[in-house]
Design a protein around this motif. Structure first.
Motif, PDB file in Angstrom:
ATOM      1  N   UNK A  75      16.206  -7.192  42.637  1.00 31.06           N
ATOM      2  CA  UNK A  75      14.939  -6.508  42.389  1.00 31.06           C
ATOM      3  C   UNK A  75      14.791  -6.214  40.893  1.00 31.06           C
ATOM      4  N   UNK A  76      13.550  -5.978  40.481  1.00 35.34           N
ATOM      5  CA  UNK A  76      13.258  -5.850  39.056  1.00 35.34           C
ATOM      6  C   UNK A  76      12.252  -4.730  38.827  1.00 35.34           C
ATOM      7  N   UNK A  77      12.338  -4.100  37.646  1.00 30.23           N
ATOM      8  CA  UNK A  77      11.336  -3.127  37.217  1.00 30.23           C
ATOM      9  C   UNK A  77      10.603  -3.671  35.999  1.00 30.23           C
ATOM     10  N   UNK A  78       9.297  -3.449  35.979  1.00 28.50           N
ATOM     11  CA  UNK A  78       8.451  -3.859  34.860  1.00 28.50           C
ATOM     12  C   UNK A  78       7.611  -2.654  34.460  1.00 28.50           C
TER      13      UNK A  78
ATOM     14  N   UNK B 282      19.097   3.120  41.492  1.00 25.27           N
ATOM     15  CA  UNK B 282      18.542   2.821  42.815  1.00 25.27           C
ATOM     16  C   UNK B 282      18.272   1.328  42.951  1.00 25.27           C
ATOM     17  N   UNK B 283      17.655   0.734  41.951  1.00 22.22           N
ATOM     18  CA  UNK B 283      17.337  -0.698  42.011  1.00 22.22           C
ATOM     19  C   UNK B 283      18.608  -1.535  42.141  1.00 22.22           C
ATOM     20  N   UNK B 284      19.683  -1.095  41.509  1.00 26.25           N
ATOM     21  CA  UNK B 284      20.935  -1.845  41.559  1.00 26.25           C
ATOM     22  C   UNK B 284      21.500  -1.935  42.972  1.00 26.25           C
ATOM     23  N   UNK B 285      21.075  -1.021  43.837  1.00 29.05           N
ATOM     24  CA  UNK B 285      21.526  -1.079  45.226  1.00 29.05           C
ATOM     25  C   UNK B 285      20.756  -2.142  46.019  1.00 29.05           C
TER      26      UNK B 285
ATOM     27  N   UNK C  67      13.478   0.682  23.406  1.00 23.69           N
ATOM     28  CA  UNK C  67      14.237   1.848  23.871  1.00 23.69           C
ATOM     29  C   UNK C  67      14.342   1.866  25.387  1.00 23.69           C
ATOM     30  N   UNK C  68      13.266   1.523  26.076  1.00 21.36           N
ATOM     31  CA  UNK C  68      13.233   1.632  27.537  1.00 21.36           C
ATOM     32  C   UNK C  68      13.948   0.480  28.246  1.00 21.36           C
ATOM     33  N   UNK C  69      14.342  -0.562  27.500  1.00 21.17           N
ATOM     34  CA  UNK C  69      15.093  -1.663  28.104  1.00 21.17           C
ATOM     35  C   UNK C  69      16.517  -1.776  27.550  1.00 21.17           C
ATOM     36  N   UNK C  70      16.927  -0.829  26.733  1.00 20.87           N
ATOM     37  CA  UNK C  70      18.231  -0.910  26.074  1.00 20.87           C
ATOM     38  C   UNK C  70      19.378  -0.680  27.051  1.00 20.87           C
ATOM     39  N   UNK C  71      20.480  -1.373  26.794  1.00 27.21           N
ATOM     40  CA  UNK C  71      21.732  -1.078  27.475  1.00 27.21           C
ATOM     41  C   UNK C  71      21.885  -1.577  28.893  1.00 27.21           C
ATOM     42  N   UNK C  72      20.908  -2.291  29.405  1.00 21.57           N
ATOM     43  CA  UNK C  72      20.985  -2.816  30.776  1.00 21.57           C
ATOM     44  C   UNK C  72      21.162  -1.711  31.805  1.00 21.57           C
ATOM     45  N   UNK C  73      20.672  -0.479  31.461  1.00 21.20           N
ATOM     46  CA  UNK C  73      20.789   0.641  32.390  1.00 21.20           C
ATOM     47  C   UNK C  73      19.439   1.308  32.639  1.00 21.20           C
ATOM     48  N   UNK C  74      18.381   0.781  32.034  1.00 21.47           N
ATOM     49  CA  UNK C  74      17.063   1.400  32.157  1.00 21.47           C
ATOM     50  C   UNK C  74      16.127   0.402  32.838  1.00 21.47           C
ATOM     51  N   UNK C  75      14.991   0.113  32.260  1.00 25.05           N
ATOM     52  CA  UNK C  75      14.083  -0.865  32.865  1.00 25.05           C
ATOM     53  C   UNK C  75      14.572  -2.284  32.599  1.00 25.05           C
TER      54      UNK C  75
END
Length: 539
Positions: free
Chosen positions: A265-268, A258-261, A282-290
């Motif tokens: 924008x950023x999530x923290x 959703x954010x990518x649309x 774990x929650x920031x891995x892969x550039x697909x999560x936070x």
């Protein structure tokens, strides 16, 4: 700057809206009050504002119990006020990050009022419901952070509902697809209004173990979990079934999609788990999560160079392609100057702590008042507002002491915050640190804050560089930040005595210190005055 998104290396200024500025003299800060202080915030040199919750709420937990995700609580203003805040902040090149409390709602939210009525209504599964044990006790041993069982009996359904926080904050059921989809729509409502990011409260709690297995006990010697109090039975368990469930990752990936649309924008995410550093990675891995996470790892009671080094190095080892965000203080912990005994050495220690925070690899959250070196306010028992403090008094006095109104003017009524009776008292100890006094003093913590951030913006290594710690005396933190050819040495004396550091033959060209006499570099010998910082270019 074009190679990096705006949030990498950003300094995010946390605004607690109840205590920033009161525009209508009801004693409570509001959105128009924030707008009136945007020039001040811009003068600090920060990149973004994170605003704690301002949504419609019965205020049992001061906004972290939301009764309508899309409405502004009248005490804070209107949607029109918020839209104006976006416009005015963006005009000053300041981004706006809002708090999203997605794990739970208020028990006065329309969703819960419907869900609690029966087991077969359209929102029956939107919250976490469970049958009692045969003897009538709760389904398992899960505990609330605010004390006691995490389960509350609801006679209308003859079932228990889950609340990881107050009983007026029922947990949403993320195992329900319809609920997950609705939450994403609530988030998108604000993205469409132009917000630049989301700070995600209690994000590790969204999913729970579907089997409702009880948590195992934690040995006494391990009950010092960061962010959890030892006098709180919550610390007696390993929270392996009520937090950080594997399904959480899938939801974070949906949120990231959703954010990518909404480019830019950023999530923290707020992380306070059994192993927060592992969860952050774990929650920031892969550039697909936070995009970013922050934890309570540096919100601890004791300050030491070795602890900061160990914490940062551990995260760096595990983080791979993720990005951290660091904080020394926020609205949930004792102010850093009191927690780390800064009152005894103000203002030098306040300046040092700000510069240290701004020099770590990652982005930064700086809580309102840290630019002034504010200390924890003393709040009498009869003045307490925080339910956490009311429950655990006198062993724990709650979080009110870090939430008192900002002191704008030493001589004005209520320090210039409001003409009315304030929701929490203005601390008399804060008056000598008021903004107007520090504005007039070129040697103040406020001026040092502004000066350092202006300088930091010109140092790519501090904004985006790698970090490597070097061996140093016990009370000194020494590291090198490196980015595209720039190598910047940073040294911080965390003690009240002069320290000498051997740079091991490194050739350092001084470029910045607290003042002209706080640090001296002769050859490879660096001498640091008490609470001095030092920066140098390395060949």
């Amino acid at each position: 700057m074009q190679q990096n998104p705006w949030w990498r290396g950003a300094v995010i200024y946390q605004v607690y809206p109840r205590s920033m500025m009161d525009s209508n003299n009801d004693g409570i800060g509001d959105i128009p009050g924030i707008i009136s202080k945007l020039d001040y915030i811009a003068s600090l040199g920060v990149d973004a504002i994170w605003i704690s919750p301002f949504f419609k709420s019965p205020m049992k937990d001061f906004g972290y119990d939301i009764s309508d995700y899309r409405a502004i609580d009248p005490i804070f203003g209107t949607l029109a006020d918020f839209d104006e805040l976006i416009v005015q902040a963006h005009a000053r090149n300041i981004k706006i990050i809002i708090d999203q409390v997605l794990n739970h709602t208020s028990d006065q939210h329309a969703w819960f009022e419907e869900s609690r009525e029966s087991k077969d209504n359209p929102k029956a599964d939107w919250y976490v419901w469970a049958d009692a044990n045969p003897d009538g006790t709760p389904p398992n041993n899960w505990l609330s952070i605010f004390g006691g069982s995490a389960w509350e009996w609801e006679p209308r359904r003859c079932q228990y509902y889950l609340h990881n926080f107050l009983k007026t904050q029922p947990d949403l059921n993320y195992h329900c697809p319809a609920l997950r989809e609705q939450i994403l729509q609530e988030v998108e409502f604000w993205l469409k209004r132009g917000v630049d990011g989301l700070r995600l409260d209690a994000i590790i709690f969204c999913f729970h173990d579907k089997q409702l297995r009880s948590n195992p006990a934690k040995p006494v010697e391990e009950r010092k979990g960061r962010g959890f109090r030892e006098d709180n039975p919550y610390a007696f368990q390993r929270h392996v079934h009520d937090t950080c469930q594997p399904e959480n990752i899938g939801f974070l990936e949906s949120l990231r999609s959703l954010m990518n649309r909404y480019p830019g924008t950023v999530t923290l995410g707020e992380i306070a788990s059994e192993d927060s550093l592992k969860t952050m990675a774990e929650y920031t891995a892969g550039n697909t999560r936070l995009h970013m996470t922050y934890s309570f790892e540096l919100l601890v009671d004791n300050l030491s160079a070795s602890y900061i080094r160990e914490t940062v190095e551990t995260l760096e080892k595990n983080l791979t392609d993720g990005w951290p965000c660091w904080a020394f203080g926020n609205h949930d912990v004792v102010r850093v100057m009191s927690r780390w005994k800064g009152e005894e050495h103000a203002p030098a220690k306040a300046k040092l702590l700000n510069e240290l925070l701004f020099s770590l690899r990652g982005s930064v959250c700086s809580y309102q008042g840290e630019e002034l070196g504010l200390t924890e306010a003393e709040i009498a028992q009869h003045e307490l507002q925080d339910p956490y403090g009311i429950t655990f008094w006198p062993r724990f006095k709650g979080r009110d002491g870090c939430r008192t109104p900002m002191p704008w003017s030493k001589s004005a009524i209520n320090a210039g915050f409001s003409q009315g009776k304030t929701w929490l008292p203005v601390s008399p100890e804060h008056l000598p640190m008021a903004v107007d006094l520090q504005d007039a003093d070129k040697n103040s913590v406020l001026h040092a804050f502004r000066k350092f951030l202006a300088w930091r913006k010109q140092q790519p290594a501090l904004l985006w560089g790698d970090i490597e710690f070097l061996d140093a005396p016990e009370n000194v933190l020494l590291f090198v930040r490196t980015y595209e050819g720039q190598r910047l040495l940073a040294a911080f004396n965390l003690s009240a005595v002069t320290e000498t550091v051997n740079l091991g033959g490194r050739k350092a060209m001084p470029i910045k210190a607290h003042d002209e006499v706080s640090a001296q570099c002769n050859g490879d010998q660096l001498t640091l005055s008490p609470y001095a910082s030092f920066f140098a270019s390395l060949d």
